[in-house]
Design a protein around this motif. Structure first.
Motif: not given
Length: 447
Positions: A217-240
């Motif tokens: 999301h470029e309009a909400l990003s700067t050189g020290r702020l990066l805004t990306l899609d939030w991707l829902e997911g679970e920790k890999v270690l939950n699947f051991v």
């Protein structure tokens, strides 16, 4: 980057004092221990405690160095590798000021919702969950203050530490590796570059249904702020303890997320630890992984990619001349028969699972924390006898990735035919075509 935080002398001075105090205490302990005959294990533990208390870029650099088995003794590598990459989070008032400095005093009006409590905290910044005015859930990665100053101060101290290491262990020269780490750390400070790298990965992995990448999301990003899609997911270690089929599906996605960009574009994700992956579900079942964090990305010359493939094929076919030429392409200098044999010992460990055409674990009977430890100790012993050798800068992240990926596969106890997966990644491999793809992809991403 704004002038008020661009590598300020005052901030560097404060960091020098903090690092210097810790390093000085460790050096005194090391010297005293040598004189009094103390064990090296106590030295290693003291070093880990000193760096762990500092957090930030020096700790990250130390972890990178620890992943080059030829540079540090095994106990030092183990102590440094155990350091956690989490710093104390910024409080709500601090976050408000940081956001205002990036998006202006009315920054809050640009979001429908913004959680002031971080969802995650790491060595250079922290992540906040938010929602855009259009209703998209996003992850806002906000850099800690004065990180440019901290990086420069810490890299100066790292140079000092490696100079000391070279005097104590002259058979192994890590100066080029240190330059590589310095360049990548400086790049990680530039969130505009990371945004371009996220865009690059989104394009490179577009055809992989089991790998999800976020949009920027470029309009909400700067050189020290990066805004990306939030991707829902679970920790890999939950699947051991998940069924083997699910664990294998996750491991296969991780393998492809790393090797496909390398084989097709000459690009690698230089930080493949478990925290940079999350598992997503599709229709209730494991669908694959979310690939997170694009700060540490390495773009290789296409000749180097050819050298990796040449080494793999040389090992498969027992072609010593091909193996030696591959090491030269990688950047190793002053090669002789002894050094080639030593390097091949490590190469057979790193590439062994790719050479073996059968379903297997990445390393039978080895725990994730001990992965590569025995082989590294033997390589180090032989290098002391047959060196010196300079570790080329291109080696750093290839080696780190092999250890990181191996650890992920061990945690999952995945059983796969890694050879077949690699051959699939190399299908129709051609350096000229790779160079054309790389050039086009980098241009489209603005890199």
């Amino acid at each position: 980057m704004k002038d008020d935080e661009a590598n300020r002398f005052g901030a560097r001075a404060v960091r020098y004092l903090a690092v210097g105090a810790q390093a000085g205490g460790f050096a005194a302990r090391l010297a005293g221990g040598r004189l009094l005959g103390a064990t090296r294990e106590s030295d290693a533990e003291a070093l880990a405690r000193a760096l762990g208390g500092l957090k930030g870029p020096l700790m990250k650099a130390a972890q990178l160095i620890a992943n080059i088995p030829e540079v540090l003794p095994a106990d030092y590598a183990e102590a440094l590798a155990s350091l956690q990459s989490e710093a104390p989070p910024m409080g709500a008032a601090f976050v408000r000021r940081r956001m205002a400095s990036e998006l202006g005093p009315h920054w809050r009006e640009r979001f429908a919702a913004f959680d002031l409590q971080p969802a995650a905290a790491a060595s250079l910044g922290q992540v906040h969950r938010a929602r855009t005015l259009e209703g998209a859930d996003v992850a806002c990665k906000l850099q800690y203050p004065d990180m440019a100053s901290a990086v420069e101060a810490d890299l100066a101290q790292l140079d000092w530490a490696l100079a000391l290491q070279k005097r104590m262990e002259p058979a192994i020269d890590a100066s080029e590796a240190a330059q590589e780490i310095a360049e990548r750390l400086r790049e990680e400070l530039d969130y505009r570059r990371e945004a371009k790298q996220a865009t690059l990965y989104r394009a490179m992995l577009a055809g992989h249904e089991d790998i999800r990448t976020p949009a920027v999301h470029e309009a909400l990003s700067t050189g020290r702020l990066l805004t990306l899609d939030w991707l829902e997911g679970e920790k890999v270690l939950n699947f051991v303890a998940a069924p083997e089929e699910e664990r294998n599906r996750i491991a296969r996605a991780i393998f492809n997320a790393w090797w496909a960009p390398f084989a097709h574009y000459g690009v690698i994700h230089g930080d493949p630890h478990l925290g940079n992956y999350a598992v997503f579900r599709r229709d209730g079942a494991v669908g694959g992984i979310n690939l997170l964090d694009y700060g540490c990305i390495r773009i290789f010359p296409t000749a180097f990619v050819g050298g990796v493939v040449q080494l793999y094929r040389g090992l498969r076919e027992g072609r010593r001349d091909q193996i030696a030429e591959a090491y030269r392409i990688w950047g190793f200098r002053g090669l002789n028969d002894d050094l080639i044999e030593i390097l091949t010992l490590w190469a057979r460990f790193i590439l062994g699972p790719l050479l073996d055409d059968r379903v297997r674990t990445i390393a039978d009977g080895i725990s994730p924390g001990a992965y590569g430890r025995r082989e590294a100790m033997e390589v180090r012993r032989l290098l002391r006898e047959k060196g010196p050798v300079t570790i080329p800068r291109e080696f750093v992240f290839m080696d780190r990735a092999a250890i990181g990926l191996g650890g992920a596969f061990l945690h999952l106890a995945a059983r796969l035919n890694f050879h077949r997966l690699f051959e699939d990644a190399l299908q129709d491999f051609d350096l000229a075509a790779l160079a054309a793809r790389q050039g086009e992809a980098l241009a489209e991403a603005g890199l």
